[in-house]
Write a protein that holds these residues in place. Structure first.
Motif, PDB file in Angstrom:
ATOM      1  N   LEU A 444       0.776  -1.197   0.107  1.00 37.14           N
ATOM      2  CA  LEU A 444      -0.135  -0.029  -0.036  1.00 37.14           C
ATOM      3  C   LEU A 444       0.884   1.390  -0.033  1.00 37.14           C
ATOM      4  CD1 LEU A 444      -2.769   1.258   0.175  1.00 37.14           C
ATOM      5  CD2 LEU A 444      -2.724   1.098   2.632  1.00 37.14           C
ATOM      6  N   VAL A 445       1.890   1.357   0.983  1.00 37.61           N
ATOM      7  CA  VAL A 445       2.802   2.427   0.762  1.00 37.61           C
ATOM      8  C   VAL A 445       3.478   2.553  -0.395  1.00 37.61           C
ATOM      9  CG1 VAL A 445       5.054   3.322   2.087  1.00 37.61           C
ATOM     10  CG2 VAL A 445       3.163   2.361   3.550  1.00 37.61           C
ATOM     11  N   SER A 446       3.813   1.770  -1.231  1.00 37.52           N
ATOM     12  CA  SER A 446       4.638   1.418  -2.142  1.00 37.52           C
ATOM     13  C   SER A 446       3.628   2.090  -3.279  1.00 37.52           C
ATOM     14  CB  SER A 446       5.224   0.277  -2.500  1.00 37.52           C
ATOM     15  OG  SER A 446       6.323  -0.269  -1.697  1.00 37.52           O
ATOM     16  N   SER A 447       2.618   1.612  -3.431  1.00 35.22           N
ATOM     17  CA  SER A 447       1.487   1.877  -4.290  1.00 35.22           C
ATOM     18  C   SER A 447       1.182   3.450  -4.213  1.00 35.22           C
ATOM     19  CB  SER A 447       0.409   1.156  -4.253  1.00 35.22           C
ATOM     20  OG  SER A 447       0.561  -0.172  -4.426  1.00 35.22           O
ATOM     21  N   ILE A 448       1.276   4.171  -2.892  1.00 34.51           N
ATOM     22  CA  ILE A 448       1.040   5.442  -3.017  1.00 34.51           C
ATOM     23  C   ILE A 448       1.978   6.328  -3.269  1.00 34.51           C
ATOM     24  CG2 ILE A 448       0.593   7.186  -1.163  1.00 34.51           C
ATOM     25  CD1 ILE A 448      -1.057   5.138   0.298  1.00 34.51           C
ATOM     26  N   ALA A 449       3.240   5.856  -3.177  1.00 37.04           N
ATOM     27  CA  ALA A 449       4.480   6.666  -3.358  1.00 37.04           C
ATOM     28  C   ALA A 449       4.558   6.725  -4.781  1.00 37.04           C
ATOM     29  CB  ALA A 449       5.640   6.073  -2.721  1.00 37.04           C
ATOM     30  N   ILE A 450       4.640   5.668  -5.342  1.00 37.29           N
ATOM     31  CA  ILE A 450       4.766   5.448  -6.840  1.00 37.29           C
ATOM     32  C   ILE A 450       3.690   6.192  -7.506  1.00 37.29           C
ATOM     33  CG2 ILE A 450       4.544   3.830  -8.651  1.00 37.29           C
ATOM     34  CD1 ILE A 450       5.688   1.684  -7.094  1.00 37.29           C
ATOM     35  N   THR A 451       2.267   6.397  -7.202  1.00 34.32           N
ATOM     36  CA  THR A 451       1.360   7.047  -7.904  1.00 34.32           C
ATOM     37  C   THR A 451       1.719   8.587  -7.573  1.00 34.32           C
ATOM     38  OG1 THR A 451      -0.177   5.310  -7.502  1.00 34.32           O
ATOM     39  CG2 THR A 451      -1.133   7.608  -7.907  1.00 34.32           C
ATOM     40  N   LEU A 452       2.165   9.005  -6.561  1.00 33.65           N
ATOM     41  CA  LEU A 452       2.369  10.461  -6.383  1.00 33.65           C
ATOM     42  C   LEU A 452       3.361  10.862  -7.328  1.00 33.65           C
ATOM     43  CD1 LEU A 452       1.782  10.639  -2.389  1.00 33.65           C
ATOM     44  CD2 LEU A 452       0.160  11.521  -4.304  1.00 33.65           C
ATOM     45  N   LEU A 453       4.374  10.118  -7.130  1.00 29.01           N
ATOM     46  CA  LEU A 453       5.656  10.313  -7.965  1.00 29.01           C
ATOM     47  C   LEU A 453       5.276  10.718  -9.428  1.00 29.01           C
ATOM     48  CD1 LEU A 453       8.926  11.300  -7.179  1.00 29.01           C
ATOM     49  CD2 LEU A 453       8.860   9.569  -9.053  1.00 29.01           C
ATOM     50  N   GLY A 454       4.465   9.643  -9.882  1.00 29.64           N
ATOM     51  CA  GLY A 454       3.897   9.507 -11.446  1.00 29.64           C
ATOM     52  C   GLY A 454       3.429  10.761 -11.661  1.00 29.64           C
ATOM     53  N   ILE A 455       2.400  11.255 -10.750  1.00 33.27           N
ATOM     54  CA  ILE A 455       1.469  12.433 -11.105  1.00 33.27           C
ATOM     55  C   ILE A 455       2.491  13.493 -10.913  1.00 33.27           C
ATOM     56  CG2 ILE A 455       0.012  13.686 -10.292  1.00 33.27           C
ATOM     57  CD1 ILE A 455      -1.542  11.168  -9.011  1.00 33.27           C
ATOM     58  N   TYR A 456       3.337  13.746  -9.965  1.00 31.24           N
ATOM     59  CA  TYR A 456       4.195  14.821  -9.982  1.00 31.24           C
ATOM     60  C   TYR A 456       4.948  14.929 -11.373  1.00 31.24           C
ATOM     61  CZ  TYR A 456       7.988  17.696  -7.940  1.00 31.24           C
ATOM     62  OH  TYR A 456       8.761  19.036  -7.647  1.00 31.24           O
ATOM     63  N   SER A 457       5.570  13.701 -11.905  1.00 34.31           N
ATOM     64  CA  SER A 457       6.398  13.510 -13.020  1.00 34.31           C
ATOM     65  C   SER A 457       5.615  14.193 -14.334  1.00 34.31           C
ATOM     66  CB  SER A 457       6.819  12.082 -13.382  1.00 34.31           C
ATOM     67  OG  SER A 457       7.618  11.778 -12.056  1.00 34.31           O
ATOM     68  N   LEU A 458       4.332  13.754 -14.331  1.00 34.92           N
ATOM     69  CA  LEU A 458       3.529  14.065 -15.406  1.00 34.92           C
ATOM     70  C   LEU A 458       3.164  15.731 -15.294  1.00 34.92           C
ATOM     71  CD1 LEU A 458       1.790  13.045 -17.657  1.00 34.92           C
ATOM     72  CD2 LEU A 458      -0.086  12.828 -16.057  1.00 34.92           C
ATOM     73  N   LEU A 459       3.061  16.245 -14.097  1.00 26.35           N
ATOM     74  CA  LEU A 459       2.965  17.689 -14.323  1.00 26.35           C
ATOM     75  C   LEU A 459       3.929  18.516 -14.509  1.00 26.35           C
ATOM     76  CD1 LEU A 459       0.554  17.792 -10.818  1.00 26.35           C
ATOM     77  CD2 LEU A 459      -0.302  18.037 -13.244  1.00 26.35           C
ATOM     78  N   ASN A 460       5.245  17.748 -14.011  1.00 26.31           N
ATOM     79  CA  ASN A 460       6.452  18.520 -14.576  1.00 26.31           C
ATOM     80  C   ASN A 460       6.579  18.588 -16.114  1.00 26.31           C
ATOM     81  OD1 ASN A 460       8.518  19.596 -12.413  1.00 26.31           O
ATOM     82  ND2 ASN A 460       7.432  17.974 -11.505  1.00 26.31           N
ATOM     83  N   VAL A 461       6.073  17.477 -16.615  1.00 30.77           N
ATOM     84  CA  VAL A 461       6.452  17.291 -18.084  1.00 30.77           C
ATOM     85  C   VAL A 461       5.612  18.398 -18.823  1.00 30.77           C
ATOM     86  CG1 VAL A 461       5.750  15.879 -19.993  1.00 30.77           C
ATOM     87  CG2 VAL A 461       7.009  14.920 -18.103  1.00 30.77           C
ATOM     88  N   PHE A 462       4.477  18.587 -18.285  1.00 35.13           N
ATOM     89  CA  PHE A 462       3.709  19.810 -18.904  1.00 35.13           C
ATOM     90  C   PHE A 462       3.695  21.067 -18.313  1.00 35.13           C
ATOM     91  CE2 PHE A 462       1.411  15.721 -20.050  1.00 35.13           C
ATOM     92  CZ  PHE A 462       1.032  15.968 -21.331  1.00 35.13           C
ATOM     93  N   GLY A 463       4.783  21.145 -17.686  1.00 38.77           N
ATOM     94  CA  GLY A 463       5.303  22.553 -17.249  1.00 38.77           C
ATOM     95  C   GLY A 463       4.622  23.066 -15.821  1.00 38.77           C
ATOM     96  N   VAL A 464       4.044  22.312 -15.128  1.00 36.64           N
ATOM     97  CA  VAL A 464       3.410  22.731 -13.847  1.00 36.64           C
ATOM     98  C   VAL A 464       4.367  23.000 -12.961  1.00 36.64           C
ATOM     99  CG1 VAL A 464       1.723  22.270 -12.277  1.00 36.64           C
ATOM    100  CG2 VAL A 464       1.055  21.548 -14.330  1.00 36.64           C
TER     101      VAL A 464
END
Length: 467
Positions: A444-464
């Motif tokens: 559960l902890v791993s899944s949350i951490a991976i998901t948050l960083l994936g969202i963060y990565s996606l937002l950074n790619v689009f310049g947020v």
């Protein structure tokens, strides 16, 4: 120790009663059944460690040591959980991903994202081809000048042709043993040198290590950090292709078809425990390697202001060795670099060939359960993919950037893998065969951490931007 697809009777993806084997108990009995993790380790100890992790250490020093540790540890539970589903069903990851709704025609949304990630991997694995060609060009220049266009072109062709020739047989045994042999010597040498740095002019101490455990990200380092998180440890691609190697090792076939009996459940639990050991050993290998490369970049390259750029990447990396040991170490480093980058190619070519074949099967191009058709397509990709990766490198010629782009794409795809893993766990795995309380908490902890960083990565790619 391994299996090779040759006929229906030998097909590891076909679960039959005559394929059943009782699982070993304890570490001593399990050692001979380990192997899929070695292929994953060979894939990881290459572009991630030698290029992305060292580049990050050279750029920021010790400050992101915490992220190196996190990036290798946080994804392991998801890897093991998806492999659990594979062992119980005999199905590889992309078959499962395609069962996660919604679908676009015949193909599931996760496999659509996988295709996009696979396209970005042309850059990453092309960078690995280029890194290998660069090391060979420096070791044995063609035309008199190392890293010249001619020398790099010739060595790229040799790397591509050699990879195809060596891997065309598609033998599991060959792939497993070759991967392990390629990575072990260079990893040991690197760890020894990293541990010996405190006795050299590039000494580091406890204060340096502690400064890297403060959970901060310096300005300007977010792109490299995200790429490193996506590419070090098991990335979305390694989590995915680990399932194929678990099947081809024999874990699923040895469990046998699910008849719902207590004997089947006991067998399944036994082979899942073997898989846990396999995952643990590979985690130790690539974590130690990752830390060693990061420390060398932070302790040797960072104080000198050396950065990894273009085809001179190998020259810069070799300074980690020549500055610590002496000029004579350059040849040893180049041989080691060839081995460690080559190990990634060695594992990537057959792994991606299986995944491409599987995704085509979900589109109806072939029947995945037909071993003859499957083998034909896998061998076709073993020929085609290295050629395309080599051509990508020759047209771009910037290994570090190429590898980092692939790393960011991998980080973005990770949340989709997490969603698929939880969906398959809920819909296709008997609750009696779920992991224990501690495993489920870590998952559960791993899944949350991976998901948050994936969202963060996606937002950074689009310049947020984040304040």
């Amino acid at each position: 120790m391994g299996t090779k697809v040759a006929s229906a009777n030998a097909d590891p993806y076909l679960l039959t009663a005559d394929g059943i084997k009782e699982p070993p108990t304890g570490w001593a009995g399990s050692l001979r059944y380990l192997g899929p993790g070695l292929i994953v380790s060979a894939s990881i100890v290459g572009s991630g460690e030698l290029i992305a992790t060292t580049a990050l250490g050279a750029k920021v020093g010790f400050v992101l040591l915490w992220m190196v540790i996190l990036s290798t540890a946080v994804k392991v539970a998801v890897q093991a959980e998806l492999a659990r589903w594979t062992i119980l069903t005999g199905k590889p990851a992309l078959t499962g991903f395609n069962e996660v709704p919604p679908k676009i025609g015949r193909i599931g949304w996760i496999n659509v994202l996988w295709i996009l990630m696979a396209l970005s991997k042309f850059l990453q694995i092309g960078g690995i081809v280029g890194g290998t060609a660069s090391a060979l060009s420096m070791l044995i220049p063609v035309g008199g000048e190392p890293l010249s266009a001619t020398s790099l072109g010739v060595w790229t062709v040799i790397v591509v042709a050699g990879s195809i020739a060596l891997l065309y047989s598609n033998s599991y045994n060959l792939i497993e043993r070759g991967a392990f042999a390629l990575v072990v010597v260079f990893s040991i040498a690197t760890v020894v040198i990293a541990l010996g740095l405190p006795f050299t002019p590039f000494s580091y101490g406890g204060d340096d290590v502690l400064s890297g455990l403060t959970f901060t990200i310096p300005a300007g380092a977010i792109g490299a950090a995200v790429a490193m998180f996506g590419i070090t440890g098991v990335g979305a691609d390694e989590i995915t292709f680990y399932t194929y190697w678990c099947v081809e090792k024999g874990y699923a076939r040895w469990v046998g078809p699910n008849d719902g009996s207590p004997e089947w459940k006991a067998r399944a639990q036994g082979w899942i425990r073997v898989m846990y050991k396999d995952v643990f050993v590979s985690w130790i290998i690539y974590t130690v390697g990752t830390l060693a490369f990061f420390i060398m970049g932070a302790a040797v390259l960072n104080p000198q202001g050396l950065v990894l750029e273009g085809n001179e990447m190998i020259t810069t990396l070799s300074q980690m060795y020549t500055d610590v040991i002496g000029e004579w170490a350059a040849i040893g480093f180049l041989i080691g670099a060839i081995a460690v980058l080559g190990s990634t190619l060695w594992a990537s070519i057959p792994s991606w060939s299986r995944m491409y074949t599987n995704v085509l099967a979900t589109l109806g191009v072939l029947d995945w359960n037909n071993p003859v058709a499957r083998e034909k397509w896998v061998r076709g990709f073993i020929v085609v993919l290295p050629i395309l990766w080599g051509a990508t490198y020759l047209s771009i010629s910037s290994p570090v950037v190429m590898v980092q782009i692939g790393g960011v794409a991998t980080g973005i795809f990770l949340p989709a893998v997490v969603i698929a893993t939880w969906y398959l766990r809920k819909t296709q795995v008997d609750p009696e065969l779920h992991g224990g309380r501690w495993f489920n908490l870590v998952l559960l902890v791993s899944s949350i951490a991976i998901t948050l960083l994936g969202i963060y990565s996606l937002l950074n790619v689009f310049g947020v931007e984040f304040g």
